[in-house]
Design a protein around this motif. Structure first.
Motif, mmCIF file in Angstrom:
data_model
loop_
_atom_site.group_PDB
_atom_site.id
_atom_site.type_symbol
_atom_site.label_atom_id
_atom_site.label_comp_id
_atom_site.label_asym_id
_atom_site.label_seq_id
_atom_site.Cartn_x
_atom_site.Cartn_y
_atom_site.Cartn_z
ATOM 1 N N UNK A 46 -1.442 -4.690 5.952
ATOM 2 C CA UNK A 46 -2.565 -3.814 5.586
ATOM 3 C C UNK A 46 -2.631 -2.763 5.917
ATOM 4 N N UNK A 47 -1.970 -2.095 6.948
ATOM 5 C CA UNK A 47 -2.061 -0.717 7.389
ATOM 6 C C UNK A 47 -1.418 0.194 6.811
ATOM 7 N N UNK A 48 -2.121 1.496 6.604
ATOM 8 C CA UNK A 48 -1.418 2.866 6.195
ATOM 9 C C UNK A 48 -1.199 2.389 4.390
ATOM 10 N N UNK A 49 -1.991 1.747 3.775
ATOM 11 C CA UNK A 49 -1.559 1.579 2.318
ATOM 12 C C UNK A 49 -3.117 2.284 1.687
ATOM 13 N N UNK A 50 -4.084 2.819 2.312
ATOM 14 C CA UNK A 50 -5.069 3.161 1.557
ATOM 15 C C UNK A 50 -6.090 2.414 1.234
ATOM 16 N N UNK A 62 -4.698 5.163 -3.855
ATOM 17 C CA UNK A 62 -6.078 6.030 -3.597
ATOM 18 C C UNK A 62 -7.110 5.897 -4.483
ATOM 19 N N UNK A 63 -8.032 6.381 -4.390
ATOM 20 C CA UNK A 63 -9.603 6.134 -5.320
ATOM 21 C C UNK A 63 -9.095 6.686 -6.748
ATOM 22 N N UNK A 117 -3.833 -1.658 -10.550
ATOM 23 C CA UNK A 117 -2.836 -1.719 -9.397
ATOM 24 C C UNK A 117 -3.089 -3.018 -8.675
ATOM 25 N N UNK A 118 -1.892 -3.577 -8.609
ATOM 26 C CA UNK A 118 -1.765 -5.008 -7.612
ATOM 27 C C UNK A 118 -1.006 -4.519 -6.175
ATOM 28 N N UNK A 119 -1.917 -5.050 -5.196
ATOM 29 C CA UNK A 119 -1.340 -4.831 -3.771
ATOM 30 C C UNK A 119 -0.470 -6.077 -3.609
ATOM 31 N N UNK A 120 0.817 -6.112 -3.339
ATOM 32 C CA UNK A 120 1.514 -7.128 -2.954
ATOM 33 C C UNK A 120 2.486 -6.821 -1.901
ATOM 34 N N UNK A 121 1.961 -6.346 -0.645
ATOM 35 C CA UNK A 121 2.820 -5.761 0.427
ATOM 36 C C UNK A 121 3.035 -6.800 1.194
ATOM 37 N N UNK A 171 -0.097 6.835 -4.622
ATOM 38 C CA UNK A 171 0.809 7.756 -3.842
ATOM 39 C C UNK A 171 2.199 7.264 -3.180
ATOM 40 N N UNK A 172 3.155 7.735 -3.828
ATOM 41 C CA UNK A 172 4.264 7.264 -3.407
ATOM 42 C C UNK A 172 5.245 8.403 -2.580
#
Length: 411
Positions: A276-280, A118-119, A140-144, A124-125
């Protein structure tokens, strides 16, 4: 009671995410990791590790069935497909528990649920019961990670048309299988199923199997696979799969025309696509180009405080690459001065039989880049160790790029 404020939150616990979290903790950052499924991500649970367990079972079975070649008499050996699958799942479960231990040992908080950035540097979990909790962090690191890619003509239903996850947990061994795609996933599963008695057909859209490898390596593997009984179709395309009957009718188009291949199961192994979908990403304004998050050499996105590593960024989709990216990213965050990763010097291995290992340029890529190359070749049939091991198929290539201190090795 869990905290809602951290120095770093990592979204995703694959080999990029959990390694980044451990390094962050070692450097004194208060760290949390978000995971919706099992710790360890696809690699430990549904990719590298359980696949290697299956391949080991196949190798042991091959040794037994060819025991006479080594002066040993064995009678009545059978492949227990269910037992192989059970062992593979046990190995994966053990590795996932190991990651859980590492998280606790390094005092990393596990946030179980679906993570959405989120900004304002927040995540949000949403847990399994649907409860939402918002956590904040300085970084925050994105590693999905990634998932199996689907072709319009080969839509996965996990019954007759399956992806790699289902291929590891089938209830019974198929008698006939069509594999679409011949990258690492495709040729590894082809070896496993063929070695335990499944009739395997590989369909590859490009003009050779394992197309990212050196051309000679591709030719050598194709020769070995055909000798073992596999049917290999290159420059071919699956145009449709009819699943209405008991099995599948696969229509394949090639230069020879169209033909229909009947089988029990179709395994789609045409690569992966980033999660990448639905992760903000859109909510935060993070840039995405060609299905990958845009980052700099230290994995910063265009938005301050947000980073991305692993299969969601450009580069090879390999576990050790994701781990290296995670370490570099975290060390930069912590104020260290790590060297950027040299993507021209990444080792890779495909665990078929014989295994394929490579590092650096292929011959074609080196010439394409304008380099003058010298080539050395060594057939395994001339190796005493290979002869003693009963593994004389294959070759080793060494490319020396002149006027540069760089080598490329492909075996």
């Amino acid at each position: 009671m869990s905290s809602t404020k951290f120095d770093l939150i990592v979204v995703g616990s694959g080999p990029g995410g959990y390694v980044a979290a451990i390094r962050a903790s070692q450097l004194g950052l208060k760290t949390a990791i978000v995971e919706a499924e099992e710790l360890g991500g696809i690699c430990l649970n549904w990719g590298c590790i359980p696949t290697k367990a299956l391949l080991k079972s196949a190798q042991v079975f091959e040794y037994i069935t060819h025991a006479a070649d080594y002066g040993i008499s064995v009678k009545g050996a059978e492949a227990d497909f269910t037992g192989m699958v059970k062992r593979s799942r046990g190995v994966a479960d053990g590795m996932s528990k190991g990651v859980n231990f590492l998280m606790k040992k390094n005092k990393i908080e596990i946030l179980a649920g679906w993570g959405k950035i989120q900004p304002g540097k927040k995540v949000e979990v949403t847990d399994k019961e649907g409860k939402k909790t918002v956590y904040a962090a300085d970084h925050i690191i994105i590693a999905t990670g990634a998932r199996a890619r689907e072709l319009p003509s080969v839509k996965i239903d996990d019954k007759k048309i399956i992806g790699y996850r289902k291929a590891m947990t089938l209830e019974k061994q198929p008698k006939k299988m069509v594999l679409v795609g011949s990258g690492a996933i495709g040729v590894e599963f082809a070896y496993f199923y063929s070695s335990i008695g499944t009739e395997v057909t590989i369909v590859e859209f490009l003009d050779r199997i394992v197309p990212v490898e050196d051309e000679e390596v591709s030719k050598a593997l194709e020769k070995i696979y055909k000798k073992s009984g596999m049917n290999i179709m290159t420059s071919a395309e699956v145009t449709s799969v009819d699943t209405k009957g008991e099995g599948c009718k696969v229509t394949v188009k090639s230069a020879k025309g169209e033909e229909v291949i009947e089988c029990d199961v179709v395994l789609s192994a045409v690569g992966v696509v980033s999660n990448l979908e639905n992760i903000g990403l859109e909510d935060v304004g993070i840039l995405v180009e060609r299905g990958k998050i845009k980052v700099d050499e230290y994995y910063k996105t265009n938005m301050p405080g947000y980073y991305a590593i692993g299969d969601v960024v450009p580069g090879p989709a390999l576990a050790h690459v994701a781990s290296a990216e995670g370490i570099i990213c975290v060390e930069k965050i912590a104020g260290h001065h790590p060297e950027a990763l040299d993507y021209g010097n990444i080792p890779g291995c495909t665990y078929c039989s014989p295994e394929i290992a490579s590092v650096g340029y292929t011959e074609a890529k080196a010439k394409e880049a304008g380099y003058e190359v010298r080539i050395g070749k060594f057939p395994f049939s001339a190796s005493g160790k290979a002869s003693a091991a009963g593994a004389k198929d294959g070759l080793s290539n060494l490319f020396l790029i002149k006027n540069m201190e760089k080598y490329s090795v492909h075996t």
